[in-house]
Design an enzyme around this catalytic site. Structure first.
Site: not given
Ligand code: MN
Length: 721
Positions: A57, A81, A85-86, A148, A268
């Site tokens: 990711h 990034h 957070e993770d 992201d 068209d």
């Molecule tokens: Mn992310």
């Protein structure tokens, strides 16, 4: 197939570096390798819903950042990034390893990632987009966030349906329009098509099928068209590349919805793009096209002369093409094409100048400004510094408890928020919570704050509030409340003043206050209502003597009062008396502290009674009183009462000075109620006293007595303000 849903081939750090080198051969790639190693360690063992290692990711996000041709810190931040957070990595660690700039970018992306957008109302969405921009302060934060989000959208099919819909809706409301605002055409169309796929799967599949079915016929038509145009270009000697263009599915869907027409009528419509070398040639080629086929009236748009607010430039026209089909044309230069596809990112790299019209839509004018600056700046580094500007210098965006976004003036406090909700909420606002924490009412709000206020019916606005609020609305509302309140108080004062004046002249107040009498009086003074008359007396616009003269001309003559009122004042400040009016609302002003004997002057204030100043009070000129509010006043020195006066004494800095000066004051028969001493760098001492003084003559004596003390340089009365 017209679908260009990009597949997500695995990305390696080497491939990132290779692509970066193509547009920035001198780039220092060391930080990229380090960020990759760091991210690999931080996300070790984590998996995405798809089952692939999480590390893909950040790599894919960085890949998109490279596609946007951003700088090295952006790529590094893309790789990192999700680490704050993770994983348990604090911002300080990132800062230490990768520097302030990268840490700032990662932190910015993390912050906007935490915000959830709830409503679907367009105005709210617009405020929310601006909030993201104003929180970011650096456009790169938004570009990384977009990268992201794009990768998350590309892999959305691994998530449960409910989540798919929520993320797709948010992307359609917020992020696709942001990509458009930043002029990144390809990203906007890809995001929109992905949104349609998850939000309206039947529509998406149906459109995709129909587009595929007609593709062959359509391609043949466009190929014929291109041949005709190319022949003509060669004939006239223009350089130009002619491309058939397919509308993205979401664009077709939108046009069908908006105009209520079937797929066939939208599809068209053939679309062709001609890319040439100069602006002049764009107009020349437009003329050529219009001479080949008849233009459809009302469809010509000159976005070269008047660019869109996101910097987009092109000539648009629609003609009646072969076989009577409508054909849409876009004519632009190479540079304009790059801007249309890559938006602001194009300016990182390309430096050709594009004429930019100042007069067009100002909403996103900052973007154009960046582009203009970029042309003047020597290198990317400087440009990046200028990107870190305040995108919305005058406003902030905050959340209501319901999750709506409100725009407030920069520097706004919770009171401004309260007034933006409702006047009554503002007028009775007692306290506020920002992001769950109690804050004072004057607390300064920031973009992204969640604000909640409490109210109480006992609370009312105060003049202090005017110092704290920033929005015009709050100021008007507070001033209005104070004015209304002053009127109510003036009414009370006016009534009391008139009652006492009537008593003084042995006139019956019950009689005088009868509506018919008051009404007659109002006519005499040119005032609309009896209430207005009392207010006018309270404000001092009309004196009670003027009223008495109307009621009983003889009485006033007997008193010998003409236009001026001579009022006698005496007693302590807390109990100053005016003959006949008693202690009603009279005060000695704090700015100059008049003492008996001082030349004085009185002002009738709005709703606060009579205020007495010294003639030389520095504030007199600044007071916003009308000239006719000034009344002459004089001291009634019958009762000798003491007044507190501040005295400042400058002496040489020597032990015992305070004692000697105190003794001198006492010897002049004055009490000292307060004393303090400060010393200065030039070896002086400043003694401050508060002394009880009977009158101006007494004060003179005290000052003279102080000046006889050896070592005193100067002694004088101190006025505040
Ligand atoms: Mn992310």
């Amino acid at each position: 197939m017209a679908l260009k849903l990009r597949h997500t081939e695995p990305v390696s750090v080497q491939s990132l570096i290779q692509s970066l080198r193509q547009y920035n051969p001198q780039a220092d790639v060391q930080p990229i390798q380090e960020a990759y190693d760091f991210s690999a360690q931080a996300h070790a063992g984590q998996k995405r819903e798809s089952g692939e290692p999480f590390l893909q990711h950040p790599l894919q996000t960085a890949r998109i950042i490279v596609d946007l041709k951003l700088d090295v810190p952006s790529i590094v931040a893309g790789l990192l990034h999700d680490t704050i957070e993770d994983t348990d990595i604090p911002k300080a660690d990132l800062e230490q390893r990768f520097g302030k700039e990268v840490a700032y970018l990662v932190d910015g992306v993390t912050k906007i990632g935490k915000i959830q957008f709830k409503t679907h109302e367009e105005k709210q969405a617009e405020n929310f987009r601006k909030m993201l921009l104003s929180m970011s302060e650096d456009i790169r934060v938004i570009l990384i966030k977009l990268a992201d989000r794009l990768h998350n959208m590309r892999t959305l099919h691994y998530l449960p349906e409910e989540k798919q819909k929520r993320i797709a809706q948010e992307t359609l409301d917020i992020f696709a329009p942001l990509a458009n605002r930043l002029g990144i055409g390809w990203m906007r169309t890809e995001l929109e098509d992905l949104c349609l796929r998850y939000l309206k799967p039947e529509v998406f599949n149906n459109l995709a099928k129909k587009v595929a079915q007609r593709q062959e016929v359509r391609d043949a038509y466009i190929q014929d068209l291109i041949k005709i145009i190319q022949k003509s270009l060669t004939e006239y000697g223009f350089k130009g590349q002619v491309l058939g263009r397919s509308k993205h599915l979401f664009g077709i869907y939108q046009k069908m919805e908006r105009q209520g027409i079937p797929f066939e009528e939208v599809y068209d419509l053939a679309a062709v793009r001609i890319i040439t070398d100069t602006k002049m040639n764009c107009y020349a080629i437009l003329g050529m096209i219009h001479s080949l086929w008849r233009p459809v009236p009302g469809r010509f748009k000159d976005y070269i002369g008047v660019p869109k607010s996101n910097g987009y430039q092109s000539l648009h026209t629609t003609v009646m093409g072969p076989k009577g089909y409508h054909v849409e044309f876009q004519i632009r230069t190479d540079e304009m094409h790059k801007v249309a596809e890559e938006g602001i990112a194009a300016h990182w790299k390309y430096k050709e100048k594009g004429q930019i019209d100042q007069k067009t839509d100002r909403v996103f004018g900052w973007l154009r400004q960046l582009v203009e600056w970029q042309q003047d700046l020597a290198d990317n580094r400087q440009f990046m510094d200028s990107v870190k500007m305040d995108l919305f210098p005058d406003v902030i965006y905050v959340f209501t408890p319901k999750g709506d976004v409100k725009e407030l003036a920069k520097g706004a406090c919770p009171l401004d928020f309260a007034y933006s909700v409702h006047t009554e909420v503002g007028n009775h606002c007692t306290g506020a919570k920002v992001n769950g924490k109690l804050v004072p009412l004057r607390h300064v709000l920031h973009s992204g704050d969640s604000v909640e206020v409490t109210t109480s019916t006992n609370q009312t606005p105060s003049k202090d509030w005017l110092k704290w609020v920033r929005t015009a609305r709050s100021k008007t509302k507070i001033k209005h409340w104070i004015k209304t309140e002053e009127r109510i108080r003036s009414l009370e004062v006016g009534k009391k003043l008139l009652e006492r004046a009537l008593q003084r002249h042995n006139l019956s107040s019950t009689e005088a206050f009868k509506p018919e009498h008051l009404t007659a009086l109002t006519k005499d003074f040119g005032i609309a209502t009896p209430e207005g008359l009392l207010v006018a007396i309270g404000y001092g616009r009309i004196t009670t003597e003027q009223v008495i003269r109307r009621l009983q001309p003889a009485a006033a003559v007997k008193e010998g009062l003409a236009d001026k009122l001579i009022r006698k004042i005496g007693g302590r400040p807390s109990g100053v008396k005016i003959k006949g009016v008693g202690d009603l609302l009279i005060h000695l002003s704090k700015c100059c502290n008049p003492v008996p004997g001082d030349p004085i002057i009185g002002f009738i204030t709005r709703g606060r009674g009579l205020s007495v100043h010294t003639m030389d009070c520095p504030n007199i000129d600044e007071l916003d009183y009308d000239k006719d509010r000034i009344v002459e006043v004089a001291w009634d020195t019958k009762d000798a009462a003491a007044y507190a006066v501040k005295i400042g004494v400058v002496t040489v800095d020597r032990p015992g000075m305070l004692a000697s000066v105190s003794a001198a004051i006492t010897s002049a028969k004055a009490n000292i109620s307060h004393a303090d001493i400060t010393t200065t760098e030039d070896r002086r001492a400043i003694l401050n006293f508060v002394v009880e003084i009977l009158n101006a003559g007494h004060l003179d004596k005290v000052l003279k007595s102080i000046e006889t003390v050896d070592g005193v340089v100067q002694a004088k009365r101190v006025r505040a303000g």
